[in-house]
Structures are given as C-alpha cells and as structure tokens.
Design an enzyme around this catalytic site. Structure first.
Site, PDB file in Angstrom:
ATOM      1  CB  CYS A  86     -33.201  25.658 -24.452  1.00 62.50           C
ATOM      2  SG  CYS A  86     -34.308  26.788 -23.588  1.00 62.50           S
ATOM      3  CG  HIS A 202     -30.362  28.964 -26.475  1.00 62.10           C
ATOM      4  ND1 HIS A 202     -31.155  28.205 -27.295  1.00 62.10           N
ATOM      5  CD2 HIS A 202     -31.132  29.315 -25.422  1.00 62.10           C
ATOM      6  CE1 HIS A 202     -32.372  28.109 -26.769  1.00 62.10           C
ATOM      7  NE2 HIS A 202     -32.381  28.774 -25.622  1.00 62.10           N
ATOM      8  CD  GLU A 204     -29.167  27.500 -30.152  1.00 60.81           C
ATOM      9  OE1 GLU A 204     -28.361  27.109 -29.295  1.00 60.81           O
ATOM     10  OE2 GLU A 204     -30.376  27.708 -29.897  1.00 60.81           O
TER      11      GLU A 204
END
Lengths: 230, 738
Positions: A86, A202, A204
């Site tokens: 990002c 993302h 994560e």
C-alpha cells in the site's frame, strides 16, 4: 528468517505487518526507525501501509527521502527482499525502486474492500507457493490507481514483472473487479530481479481465517520458502 | 463594560452579574471571553446538568464514570475499555469535511488522554433527503471528512448508522464515537496535581481557528451561520497520529501526572478543568505558547480551538524526558507554566497578568438552569393513528422493493467502503452486521460495539424513544453474542430554552435512564448537543446510544447472515408489530404518525438472555433483530452476504393486516437461523426462558420467497435474490450520482 518493519511518522499498518510475522508466521521481527540507517541484519524489509508524513504532498513523496530508505535501496540492490504494501508501494515508486506511479483512485474516493488477485507470475520470491486461483486480499487506499508510460508497461509485461492483477472471484480480469482504475488492473509489480515487490492490497490483513481470508499468508509463506531455499 | 460586549459573547445579564460577584470586580475582556466559553452550554451543560443526574452511572464493572474525558469499564484480564461519543453537528453543517474530520480528531483525543490505545471509531449520522443537491454535498463531505481523518490516523471505522429525514435538512447530525483498550494500571487523568509541577503544551501550534467554536455550537443555525465558517477548525490527522504515539509512550513510562486534550474552549478549558479537578491552581504565560500566526491577542490564545494539542502536567525533573520523546516524534513540547496551590487560573503575557480567576468558577460553577417544560401540541395528534386509516397497498413486491431501496434501509456500503475498517487487523465482524466485533489481541476475548438511535420514534414519544434506543443497542450487541456492558450517549435536541424542546429532552433522558437501569448498562459519559434547529424548526429529538459489549470467547460470535442451505429460520420473541413511526409508514404512505412500538422491559431482558445463551451454546447460525422495515427487511438482510435465498411462510393468525405483519416495526424480536439438528435443543431453551420461538421457514434457493396467508387472504413476495441485492446495494450510490 528475520523480518524488519519500517516505521515512518504516519505509518499505521506497521503493527499489522509486525503481528502477521510474529503471531501468524512465528518468525522474528523488529521495527526499523525511519531516521536510522541500520537495518539490524534483517532478511526481508517490509514497508507498511499508512500515510507517511500525512501524505499531504503526494503519497510516499517525503518518506522516499528518509535515511532508512537509503539503506533499503542498498539492501535491495544487493538482492535483499523488500515488500512494499500500500503506502509502502507508493514509497517504493517515489524512491525509484519500482517504476510508475500511483494516482488518485478513479472514484476520487478511498476504497476499503476485499479484492481478488490473479497471480500473473508465480516464480517470484513472494508468489512461489500460489496456486492457480484468485487470492482474496483486501485493499484500503485512496491512491492506488497504477500508471506507467507505454514503454515501461511493455517492459513490465515482457519480463513478467506484473505480479498481481485485480480479478473477480473466478479469476477473470474485469473492469468491475478493479477497485481503483489502475492500468490493466495492475495490483502489484516487482523489480527486474524480482526481489522488490510493491502491491496495493494488504496481505497482512488476510493472514487469518478470522479476518475473512488467510490467502495473504501464502505471500509470506512464499517469502519463507524462498529464503529457506537460498 | 457595556452590555453589548457580553451579549455578543453569549453571556446573559445575570451571568455577567455572577462573574462580577465571583471576581469582586468587573472582568476584563480576556476573563469575560474565558467565562463565556466555559459557561456556554457546550462546555458547562448548564441546561442539561440536572436532567443528566437521572442516568445510572455505576456498577461493579465501571472503573470511571462521567466527569473525566471518557468513561472506563473493566473487561477482565486487567484490561479496560474506554469509550465516548461526541457531536460535531454545527461545524459539519457549514463545512462538512473539516467539521466531521475534527469531530473524529476530538473524540480520539478524549480516549488516548485516558491512557488508552484508540482501536475503533463509529459514527451516527443524520441528513435531509438525498434528492437535494446540497444534502448530497453535506453527506458526501461528512463521509469523506470522517474517512480522511480516521483512515490517515489508522483507527478503523467499524460501524455506524446513517438516516435521512427532512427534519435534519438544515441541521445534519454528526456524532462520532471512539473506543479504546487499555491496561487498567495505566489510567491517566486530567488532573493538575502537585504544586510546582510543570505545565507543558504539546502538539500543534496555536492559531486563530475555532475562536468561539463552543459559542457557535450553543446557538441555533441561521443565515449568518455561513459567516461562522472560520469558527470551524481544520484537522491534521498526521499530527494527531504522532501525538497519540508520543503521549502513550510517556504514559507507558509513568511520567505523566495529568493529561488533557485541548478541544472546545481550548487552553481555557484544559487549564481550569485540570486545576479544578485536582483542587489546585495553574499559572501560565501565553507569550510562551507557540503560535501559528502573529499578533494574536491574549483572549484569542486562550480560547483558540486549534486542533491536535494536549496539555501535560509532569514533575519538573521529567521536562527533559518529555521533550526528548516529543522530539523523536518531531513534535513540539513547550513548558508554558506551573501548577500552583492558590486555586486560581492565572494567565500572564510576558510576566504581566492578563486574566486571573478561581479555576473552579470556570470549570464547575457555571449557572445551572432548570428550563421550563411543556408537552408539545403535536404529541396528542400523532397518537391518533389507527391501522384502519392506512390504505392497504396492492402489491407487496412493490412495497418491499421501495422499502429495501429507501436510503434508510439500503446498504450503507457506499459509506463504509470509504472508511478503512480493517486497519489494526482486529475487526472480526465487519460493518454491515448488527454490531462490529473486535478481537483483543493476546486474549480469547472480543468486544462488540454499536451506535443506535431512532429520531422518528423519539419524536413521536420521547420517553419510549429513549427506552428503545438503549434496547435496540443492547439487542444489536446480544445478536453478535456479546453481553452489553455500558453506554455512552449523544443527546441531539433543539433549543432547550423552548419548553417543548426541553420536555422532549427530559422525557428521552428519563426513558434512557430507565432502560439503562434495567439492562444494568450504566452511562459512563457522553455529550449533549442542543440548539439543533434552523428557522424551519428543530430536528427530531435524537438520542443516540453508543454501547460496548463483551464476548468472553470470540469463537462464540454471531452474525446476521444465513450460513447454509437447509438451515431453519426461526422467529423469536413476542410483540405486536405496528405501523406507528415505521419506515413503511414514511416511505409508502408519507406519514409521520402513530405510537412507536411498545416495549416490555421485563420481556426484553428475557428475550436478550435467551438469544445470548442460545448463541453461546452454539445453537444459532445467524441472529438479526427486527428493526426498521420490520420482519420482511430483517429476513432479507440475512440473505445478502452469502447470497442465500429463503422460503418463509407466515400465517396471519388474528386480524392483523399483512402489510403491518411484514413491514410494521416491533421490539424484542429477532430472526434466527439454525442447523436443523439444533431444533429441539433451541426450542427447549426458549421454553425454559419463557420466550416464544417458532419456525417460519428455511434457507433455500436463490429467491426471496415470503408468503403470508390468513382467512381469505394470501400475499407473497417472490423475487430473485440477485435483483434485490443489486437494488439494495446500489440505492445510495444511485442517488449520489444524481
């Protein structure tokens, strides 16, 4: 394998990456402070999401000049693994480690939604465990509209540097599946050597079923596998 | 001093007299300005204080009730949850982006001030109808302002509600709630203890923004309000992100004696409240205050509402450490004064005293009013509605589609996809369910959070509206598997100096208090927002309830969506649906009448106990309470996420009309879906708990199929789910593209 998560003023997904590595991947991880030059001997640097310096000028513009990013450049040139997520992707383009730029979303609005990603190159250190199916990973950004000039785009295409494209759950790359208007649905690209990856989604945030998807973990597992083999 | 001067500052004649009595002399302009902001309704609650005493504020879980910056509630494991809601209605009415953004910034400061890490944001919004271009500008601006601030600072916006009604056309409501999690040992308070301790101003520089913001918030909106745009502050979420990190780092180190954010009334409020709470005094020199612009007068510095500033009290020896930490985060920290023992707030400029008054007189001794009350004349009229007066519609499908695409019922995805609701990777139940659920890292626990209000109900019957606002919030938590813990409230009303408005306020608070008492969910803090009216009249009285609940085991959470084909659909609870105050009556018949749904609190508590126990026992696959739009909408909402259709058959046993049965609104009821093999167990549990429960259909196919039969009557909605989802999801987006 030791990971480092960079903390700029305004980073806000730093702890998400940190916990992804520590709690889900169960690997050692340290924060790296933007003003330091020391990478603390990490094997993979994660540039996390957020709004570095408020992103008031242009996302990632000021962070690209920080002392730590100088060290990250050196690290990358020597073949070190760098994952920009990002805002981290935006920093990588500003720092010149990846080509192109990330414009304002075509909707002119921030978008936080689950997207599906088609893996276009499964030979990178970040995708070597991916299978032939779309990955469900969310995006959350206001500036994810990837652009590169035609020559760069051709070069990216030719050398397999377009790693992810937005697609529908069935894996088809369609206009509707694109959350930000990016060129050819590009969601992530890598450098020539393949050791630096920038992606808007993302991974994560998609590391545990509890959060709605664990497809993001495949990316981290791929990194581990690559590192183990090299 | 001429009366025009204090009138201009919103100070009444008798209030000016009080000030003269306190000081034993006439105040100078700086002092008068300071009193005017501290004694404004916004800061002093002078009209509402007495009424707010009705709220229960204590139980065994409450660590800190109202009075500080936010309330604190024990959630076990040495952890606590901290939360509060606040309004930013007037600023948002004239400058929607910054008005909403700074509302977010302000409430976040209230949370980390207490020593908590802010982990979630919610909001409750009200606007006029979207057909109006100006309303679309306001709505779009507010949503992007909330997004702009919350996304940047990295706190997920996990839930909320948005309603549209003509009563909010000139005066939108923007209520923002922040939730934080903290270690119980790290509670920090806004108290200036310890004579001689240093007073340090940290964060942003002080400018002329937000001068008289609180006064502006304490009057009705008029033509000239547009000119007050400079009273709206400008937010800098990046600065606040740094402030959070630096302040929490210092709190963690244990060097903070007292800490308070600078919000409404700026330095005046922080200095006087901190000193007053500690029973001390404070002396500051404003020539030391870092400025954003030159030539600021002392009164401007004292009442500026420049955002992203905090006031710290530390021991003298800690000054260097504070500066070091703030320097690391590239923030300024300036010693501007010290704590004294004379209980005075003394403001100097380059050594010269420019204002001096008892701290307590500013913070705690504002006049308290008991405004007159009078039942508004409309109350009697609206109660006269009978169902026979409502024409019976011909086509149930047409009615259903109109309701499901009404902006009040339609998907709010257009809103929440602009909010980062996932950052911090703790959001386990995302926006779109009855309540959001967040995990608490390192534990098995989770918290559920919701914010609810129904201005239409409160307008028709403020007492009942107050009760049901609390009940609805509690039901939403229970339907996610959480036990409701405590409440924060935002009370949005018109001008309290009008007896009819104050009656609405009093009745609503009375109702909320009753419900909070019965549910054992005390009020730990909140906000009163009066003067929400324009020349066209007041808004609907709109009490908004923010509630936090606890899940001891996150695995026992529940969502509203059906999980699997073949699951049974059950209807739990009892209560007679009514058209009174319903979305159906408003959308289809353009009527605002009737009595809102009645509630029997004893039944409601039984009902909630049953739902919670059933979820915890693993008997329930999905749970969703009946709310706006009634049974038909509740049944449909379960279909959307997983695109699972339903087949439901209802029989209208008594002479209840099909339209009321399907779309009428009711309390204490929920739609549950269960695995077929749980049927006997859940029926037994319901029986034991004294809660009616019956099977009404099953999860089946790709259509929404709902049939009502009665004596000589059969009505059905039979629509492809895909069509419903498309219309429901796209409704608000369509309107925003007008």
């Amino acid at each position: 394998m030791k990971f480092g998560v960079v903390v700029f003023p305004g980073s806000n997904c730093d702890l998400d990456s940190y916990y992804m590595v520590k709690d889900v991947l169960k690997q050692p991880v340290e924060y790296l402070w933007h003003r330091d030059k020391d990478l603390k001997g990490v094997d993979c640097v994660i540039l996390p999401g957020g709004f570095t310096y408020g992103d008031y000028l242009r996302p990632g513009a000021i962070a690209g000049f920080s002392p730590l990013v100088e060290s990250v450049k050196e690290f990358a040139h020597k073949g070190g693994l760098v994952l920009g997520i990002c805002n981290g992707f935006q920093v990588l383009t500003e720092a010149g480690l990846l080509p192109g730029a990330l414009y304002l979303n075509i909707s002119l609005q921030f978008r936080c939604v689950f997207t599906y990603l088609k893996v276009e190159n499964n030979r990178t250190p970040f995708t070597n465990l991916t299978e032939d199916r779309a990955l469900k990973i969310p995006v959350a950004h206001g500036d994810g509209n990837y652009y590169a000039d035609p020559e760069t785009l051709t070069e990216l295409e030719k050398n397999g540097r377009i790693v992810f494209r937005y697609c529908n759950p069935e894996g088809e790359v369609t206009k509707e599946a694109n959350p930000n208007g990016s060129l050819d649905n590009i969601a992530g690209i890598c450098n020539e050597k393949g050791n630096v990856l920038g992606m808007m989604p993302h991974p994560e945030r998609a590391g545990e079923e509890l959060l709605g998807s664990d497809d993001g973990k495949i990316i981290f597992d791929s990194i581990l596998k690559f590192w183990g083999e090299n | 001093m001429k009366p025009e001067i204090w009138h201009q500052l919103g100070v009444k004649d008798q209030e000016f007299e009080m000030i003269v009595n306190i000081l034993g002399r006439e105040p100078n302009y700086v002092e008068l300005s300071m009193y005017s902001v501290m004694w404004s309704e916004h800061c002093s609650y002078k009209n509402s204080k007495n009424t707010l005493k009705l709220f229960p504020t204590e139980n065994e879980r409450i660590l800190l009730g109202p009075g500080e910056n936010a309330g604190i509630v024990d959630i076990g494991d040495g952890l606590a949850v901290v939360f509060k809601v606040e309004s930013h209605n007037h600023p948002s009415a004239i400058e929607p982006y910054q008005g909403a953004a700074t509302g977010v910034g302000g409430i976040i400061r209230d949370i980390f001030t207490m020593g908590a890490r802010p982990v979630a944001l919610l909001n409750s919004l009200r606007f006029g109808p979207l057909e109006d271009a100006k309303i679309r500008w306001l709505f779009g601006g507010v949503v992007s302002g909330i997004a702009g601030y919350g996304n940047c600072i990295g706190i997920p916006t996990v839930g909320g509600e948005v309603y549209f009604d003509g009563s909010y056309s000139g005066n939108p409501l923007v209520n923002v709630m922040c939730v934080g999690i903290m270690d119980q040992e790290k509670i920090s308070l806004g108290q200036a203890k310890g004579t001689g301790n240093s007073v340090i101003l940290v964060g942003a520089r002080t400018g002329r923004d937000g001068i008289h913001g609180v006064t502006f918030a304490s009057e009705e909106l008029g033509e000239e309000s547009e000119e007050k745009r400079p009273a709206v502050q400008v937010g800098d979420p990046f600065m606040e992100k740094l402030l959070i990190e630096a302040c929490l780092e210092l709190i963690d180190m244990g060097v903070i004696v007292g800490i308070q954010d600078l919000g409404g009334a700026g330095l005046t409020c922080a200095t006087s409240e901190m000193a007053s709470r500690a029973g001390t005094g404070m002396e500051i020199d404003i020539s030391l205050v870092p400025r954003r612009e030159e030539g600021m007068l002392p009164f401007e510095v004292m009442i500026s509402e420049s955002q992203e500033r905090m006031l710290l009290v530390v021991e003298k020896e800690s000054e260097e450490l504070v500066k070091k930490v703030f320097d690391r985060w590239e923030l300024s920290a300036t010693v501007i004064g010290r704590v004294t023992d004379d209980k005075m707030v003394r403001v100097k400029e380059k050594g010269e005293v420019v204002a001096e008054m008892p701290a307590k007189s500013l913070a705690d001794e504002a006049p308290v009013y008991c405004p007159e009350m009078k039942t508004p004349s409309y109350i009697e009229e609206v109660c006269r509605l009978t169902h026979s007066k409502i024409p019976e519609p011909a086509d149930p499908e047409e009615v259903f589609l109109k309701i499901i695409t009404s902006p009040n019922i339609a998907s709010k995805e257009w809103v929440y996809r602009q909010y980062d609701h996932m950052v911090r990777t703790c959001t386990v139940v995302l926006p779109g369910s009855d309540a959001a659920v967040l995990r608490i890292r390192g534990t098995k626990r989770g918290i559920a959070v919701t914010i609810d209000g129904n201005g239409r109900y409160a307008y028709l019957d403020p007492y009942l509206g107050g009760i049901t606002a609390v009940a609805e919030a509690a039901r939403n938590l229970v339907c996610t598997g959480a036990e409701p813990l405590a409440v924060t409230d935002c009370l949005n009303f018109g001008n309290p100096e009008k007896p009819e408005i104050f009656w609405q306020f009093y009745k609503a608070v009375e109702g909320m208090s009753k419900a909070c008492q019965e549910f054992n969910t005390p009020v730990v803090g909140g906000n009163v927002s009066f003067y929400n009216e324009t020349a066209k009249g007041a808004i609907f009285p709109t009490p908004v309830v923010g509630m936090v609940g606890l899940l001891e085991d996150l695995d026992q959470r529940c969502t509203i969506d059906y999980k699997e084909e073949g699951d049974h659909i059950l209807l739990a609870g009892q209560g007679e649906p009514t058209a009174g105050g319903s979305e159906y009556l408003s959308i289809i018949h353009d009527l605002l009448e009737g009595c809102p749904p009645e509630i029997d609190l004893e039944q409601e508590i039984k009902f909630q106990n049953f739902i919670l126990e059933a979820i915890r026992a693993g008997l329930v696959s999905s749970a969703h309470d009946l709310s706006q739009g009634g049974l038909a909408v509740a049944l449909a909402e379960g279909c959307f996420k997983n695109s699972l259709g339903v087949q439901v058959k209802l029989s209208a046993e008594r002479d209840i009309r099909w339209d009321i049965l399907l779309f009428g609104e009711v309390q204490s009821r929920a739609v549950l879906s269960i695995k077929p093999d749980k049927y006997i167990e859940i029926m037994e549990l319901a029986d034991k708990k004294g809660v009616p429960l019956k099977q009404i259909g099953e999860v089946k196919g790709k259509d929404f199929n709902l049939e009502v039969t009665g004596p000589e009557m059969r009505k059905a909605i039979n629509l492809p789910l895909e069509e419903i989802i498309e219309k429901w999801r796209g409704a608000i987006e369509c309107m925003m593209e007008l």
